[in-house]
Every structure is written in structure tokens, then in C-alpha cells.
Write a protein that holds these residues in place. Structure first.
Motif, PDB file in Angstrom:
ATOM      1  N   ASP A   1       0.774  -1.278   0.089  1.00  0.00           N
ATOM      2  CA  ASP A   1       0.114   0.019   0.032  1.00  0.00           C
ATOM      3  C   ASP A   1       0.845   1.271   0.028  1.00  0.00           C
ATOM      4  OD1 ASP A   1      -2.488  -1.510   0.122  1.00  0.00           O
ATOM      5  OD2 ASP A   1      -2.395  -1.538   2.118  1.00  0.00           O
ATOM      6  N   ALA A   2       2.118   1.226   0.200  1.00  0.00           N
ATOM      7  CA  ALA A   2       2.857   2.297   0.070  1.00  0.00           C
ATOM      8  C   ALA A   2       3.416   2.926  -1.227  1.00  0.00           C
ATOM      9  CB  ALA A   2       4.251   1.980   0.926  1.00  0.00           C
ATOM     10  N   LYS A   3       3.788   4.009  -1.375  1.00  0.00           N
ATOM     11  CA  LYS A   3       4.069   4.844  -2.572  1.00  0.00           C
ATOM     12  C   LYS A   3       5.399   5.620  -2.314  1.00  0.00           C
ATOM     13  CE  LYS A   3       2.141   4.720  -6.555  1.00  0.00           C
ATOM     14  NZ  LYS A   3       2.003   3.588  -7.204  1.00  0.00           N
ATOM     15  N   PHE A   4       6.530   5.432  -2.920  1.00  0.00           N
ATOM     16  CA  PHE A   4       7.741   6.016  -2.938  1.00  0.00           C
ATOM     17  C   PHE A   4       8.041   7.028  -4.053  1.00  0.00           C
ATOM     18  CE2 PHE A   4       7.676   2.058  -0.391  1.00  0.00           C
ATOM     19  CZ  PHE A   4       8.226   2.378   0.828  1.00  0.00           C
ATOM     20  N   ASP A   5       8.768   8.056  -3.778  1.00  0.00           N
ATOM     21  CA  ASP A   5       9.069   8.768  -4.618  1.00  0.00           C
ATOM     22  C   ASP A   5      10.757   8.549  -5.129  1.00  0.00           C
ATOM     23  OD1 ASP A   5       6.694  10.718  -4.411  1.00  0.00           O
ATOM     24  OD2 ASP A   5       7.679  10.909  -2.445  1.00  0.00           O
TER      25      ASP A   5
END
Length: 213
Positions: free
Chosen positions: A124-128
Motif C-alpha cells: 500500500d506504500a508509495k515511494f518517490d
């Protein structure tokens, strides 16, 4: 690049902060393979790239003794957090102690375990920004796992992608780590979803920008 030129570069860039100098020294005193530590030049590059990208969440695969994580932490905004994954549980106490001494501990999250399993638990994470510096044999697997978690316009920084020049040295063609890097470089080169460039810094640093899913 010869030693004199290396020294010239280090004398004309930002100094290494005291807490990183101490970490580098402790790494060389107490741990095997201290060359795995990013070091002064690459550390300043990582900090600068984080400043430029201005991510809100960073993932690092391969903490080792924490040097690269702390360099990226220097460049983070106050709202940014960094998750770093290390498979060697014997490094945990050393890393946590140096994180505490740095002043960035509240925004650094250390995960101990297999990177592939930990990435799967972050669905569910979102990384830049993702800094990849773990098992070279598994770079392709990491890439496929982290790509869905990478924001569009986000970056992957892949370390050691020239692998001491072994990628163009036939005498190392049967080495498993060299093969892993070569498979990864080919995969990225042929991936139309990304822009990419390899910088010939230390062991090679590939900058990859996601342009579409």
C-alpha cells in the motif's frame, strides 16, 4: 580516475559531517567489507539528489552500516521519511546507535529481513525515490517488485551497476553477481517505461526515472 584527482574532488566539495566521518571510521574498524560504505563523494551526491528530487517517502534496499541512509536523510525535507531494509540482523544495533547519534532517527525506519519479503509487505506504500544497493543477484527481482510502488515521475537509484568494470570483462562472465548486474542493466535499457542514465561514479550509479506504469 587516479588518487590525486580523487583527493582534488574531495577537497572541493562539501565536507563530510562529523557523524558520518565517525560512522565511516567505525565501519572500517568493526566490520568486514567496509568498501560497501558509500563514502564521502557518493554520499554528497545522494544528499544532493534527494534535495533535487524532494521526495516525501524514500525506500532503501541494503542499509549495511547506515551511511547512505544518513546521507539521504541530510537532504530530506522535514516531512519526508526513509525506510531502509537490511538482511543482516547482526548490524541492527550498530545501525540504530548511529541513527540515534545523527539526529534523524525519528524519520528513519529500519527493517531487518529479506528485502523481497519486506517489499511485498509494503503493497500500500508509495515511494518517490528508491535507492537499490542490496544483493546484486536479485536486482531484477527488486526492480519488478518496487516498480508498482514507485510514484509516476519517481526515481530509482541503482548502485554498483558497473561492478568494478566486470560487466565488460569476460573473465568475470560466470560470476553470479556480475551476471545479476548485467541482466539488470539489460532489463532497464530495454524498459520503455523509464528514462535512464549510468553515471561512472565508483562502481557505477544508474539513475532511472519512471515515466509511465
Amino acid at each position: 580516475m587516479n588518487q590525486k584527482l580523487d583527493e582534488y574532488i574531495l577537497n572541493h566539495i562539501d565536507e563530510e559531517p562529523d557523524f558520518l566521518h565517525q560512522l565511516d571510521r567505525d565501519t572500517h574498524l568493526y566490520h568486514l567489507r567496509p568498501r560497501m560504505c558509500s563514502g564521502h563523494l557518493q554520499g554528497r551526491i545522494l544528499k544532493m539528489l534527494v534535495r533535487m528530487i524532494n521526495p516525501s517517502k524514500i525506500l532503501e534496499l541494503g542499509t549495511f552500516t547506515g551511511y547512505s541512509a544518513l546521507c539521504m536523510a541530510e537532504g530530506m525535507s522535514e516531512m519526508c521519511e526513509l525506510h531502509t531494509v537490511e538482511i543482516d540482523d547482526e548490524l541492527e544495533d550498530f545501525v540504530r546507535a548511529h541513527f540515534e547519534e545523527s539526529g534523524f532517527a525519528d524519520r528513519l525506519h529500519l527493517h531487518i529481513g529479506d528485502a523481497k519479503e519486506i517489499i511485498k509487505s509494503m503493497n500500500d506504500a508509495k515511494f518517490d525515490l528508491v535507492f537499490m544497493d542490496a544483493n546484486k543477484r536479485e536486482y531484477c527481482e527488486y526492480y519488478e517488485l518496487i516498480f508498482p510502488l514507485l510514484a509516476e515521475g519517481g526515481y530509482i537509484l541503482a548502485d554498483n551497476t558497473l561492478w568494478d568494470g566486470h560487466v565488460v570483462d569476460d573473465s568475470h562472465i560466470n560470476d553470479a553477481q556480475t551476471q545479476g548486474i548485467m541482466r539488470f542493466n539489460k532489463m532497464v535499457a530495454e524498459d520503455p517505461r523509464v528514462e535512464k542514465v549510468i553515471l561512472p561514479i565508483r562502481d557505477g550509479l544508474t539513475i532511472i526515472r519512471k515515466i509511465k506504469n
